[in-house]
Design a protein around this motif. Structure first.
Motif, PDB file in Angstrom:
ATOM      1  N   MET A  30       3.749  -6.031  -1.441  1.00  0.00           N
ATOM      2  CA  MET A  30       3.726  -6.466  -0.041  1.00  0.00           C
ATOM      3  C   MET A  30       4.010  -5.285   0.891  1.00  0.00           C
ATOM      4  N   PHE A  31       4.976  -4.450   0.521  1.00  0.00           N
ATOM      5  CA  PHE A  31       5.302  -3.272   1.323  1.00  0.00           C
ATOM      6  C   PHE A  31       4.112  -2.322   1.389  1.00  0.00           C
ATOM      7  N   ALA A  32       3.451  -2.096   0.248  1.00  0.00           N
ATOM      8  CA  ALA A  32       2.300  -1.195   0.213  1.00  0.00           C
ATOM      9  C   ALA A  32       1.152  -1.739   1.055  1.00  0.00           C
ATOM     10  N   THR A  33       0.958  -3.061   1.019  1.00  0.00           N
ATOM     11  CA  THR A  33      -0.095  -3.675   1.822  1.00  0.00           C
ATOM     12  C   THR A  33       0.173  -3.478   3.309  1.00  0.00           C
ATOM     13  N   CYS A  34       1.402  -3.689   3.721  1.00  0.00           N
ATOM     14  CA  CYS A  34       1.758  -3.488   5.135  1.00  0.00           C
ATOM     15  C   CYS A  34       1.611  -2.021   5.534  1.00  0.00           C
ATOM     16  N   ALA A  35       1.966  -1.119   4.634  1.00  0.00           N
ATOM     17  CA  ALA A  35       1.845   0.310   4.932  1.00  0.00           C
ATOM     18  C   ALA A  35       0.375   0.697   5.104  1.00  0.00           C
ATOM     19  N   MET A  36      -0.487   0.164   4.259  1.00  0.00           N
ATOM     20  CA  MET A  36      -1.921   0.458   4.397  1.00  0.00           C
ATOM     21  C   MET A  36      -2.458  -0.095   5.710  1.00  0.00           C
ATOM     22  N   ALA A  37      -2.045  -1.289   6.082  1.00  0.00           N
ATOM     23  CA  ALA A  37      -2.495  -1.876   7.347  1.00  0.00           C
ATOM     24  C   ALA A  37      -2.025  -1.030   8.524  1.00  0.00           C
ATOM     25  N   ALA A  38      -0.824  -0.505   8.441  1.00  0.00           N
ATOM     26  CA  ALA A  38      -0.307   0.340   9.519  1.00  0.00           C
ATOM     27  C   ALA A  38      -1.151   1.604   9.662  1.00  0.00           C
ATOM     28  N   TRP A  39      -1.549   2.211   8.540  1.00  0.00           N
ATOM     29  CA  TRP A  39      -2.386   3.402   8.610  1.00  0.00           C
ATOM     30  C   TRP A  39      -3.756   3.084   9.188  1.00  0.00           C
ATOM     31  N   VAL A  40      -4.306   1.942   8.835  1.00  0.00           N
ATOM     32  CA  VAL A  40      -5.613   1.542   9.382  1.00  0.00           C
ATOM     33  C   VAL A  40      -5.509   1.363  10.895  1.00  0.00           C
ATOM     34  N   LEU A  41      -4.475   0.674  11.332  1.00  0.00           N
ATOM     35  CA  LEU A  41      -4.293   0.498  12.778  1.00  0.00           C
ATOM     36  C   LEU A  41      -4.068   1.829  13.481  1.00  0.00           C
ATOM     37  N   LEU A  42      -3.286   2.688  12.873  1.00  0.00           N
ATOM     38  CA  LEU A  42      -3.012   3.995  13.464  1.00  0.00           C
ATOM     39  C   LEU A  42      -4.299   4.814  13.599  1.00  0.00           C
ATOM     40  N   GLY A  43      -5.191   4.679  12.652  1.00  0.00           N
ATOM     41  CA  GLY A  43      -6.460   5.399  12.735  1.00  0.00           C
ATOM     42  C   GLY A  43      -7.446   4.754  13.689  1.00  0.00           C
ATOM     43  N   ALA A  44      -7.383   3.436  13.856  1.00  0.00           N
ATOM     44  CA  ALA A  44      -8.355   2.724  14.689  1.00  0.00           C
ATOM     45  C   ALA A  44      -7.996   2.755  16.173  1.00  0.00           C
ATOM     46  N   ILE A  45      -6.745   2.870  16.497  1.00  0.00           N
ATOM     47  CA  ILE A  45      -6.317   2.790  17.900  1.00  0.00           C
ATOM     48  C   ILE A  45      -6.979   3.866  18.771  1.00  0.00           C
ATOM     49  N   PRO A  46      -7.053   5.133  18.360  1.00  0.00           N
ATOM     50  CA  PRO A  46      -7.722   6.118  19.233  1.00  0.00           C
ATOM     51  C   PRO A  46      -9.183   5.769  19.523  1.00  0.00           C
ATOM     52  N   PHE A  47      -9.899   5.251  18.528  1.00  0.00           N
ATOM     53  CA  PHE A  47     -11.292   4.859  18.757  1.00  0.00           C
ATOM     54  C   PHE A  47     -11.383   3.703  19.739  1.00  0.00           C
TER      55      PHE A  47
END
Length: 55
Positions: A30-47
């Motif tokens: 569960m922690f790893a899943t949340c961490a991956m989602a955070a990285w995806v959001l962090l990468g998508a926000i500038p776009f």
């Protein structure tokens, strides 16, 4: 008889250890899943910001 009791105790402790292991793995997953989602959001926000600014 003592040996039979030790065997039962060992089986119980393995079962408890297995449950603890399962809970720990589930929590880690569960922690790893949340961490991956955070990285995806962090990468998508500038776009998203650039697209909104261009609109």
């Amino acid at each position: 008889m003592s040996q039979a009791k030790n065997t039962e105790t060992a089986e119980i402790s393995v079962t408890q250890r297995s449950r603890g292991e399962k809970a720990r793995r589930k929590t880690a997953h569960m922690f790893a899943t949340c961490a991956m989602a955070a990285w995806v959001l962090l990468g998508a926000i500038p776009f998203v910001v650039v697209i909104v600014e261009l609109s």
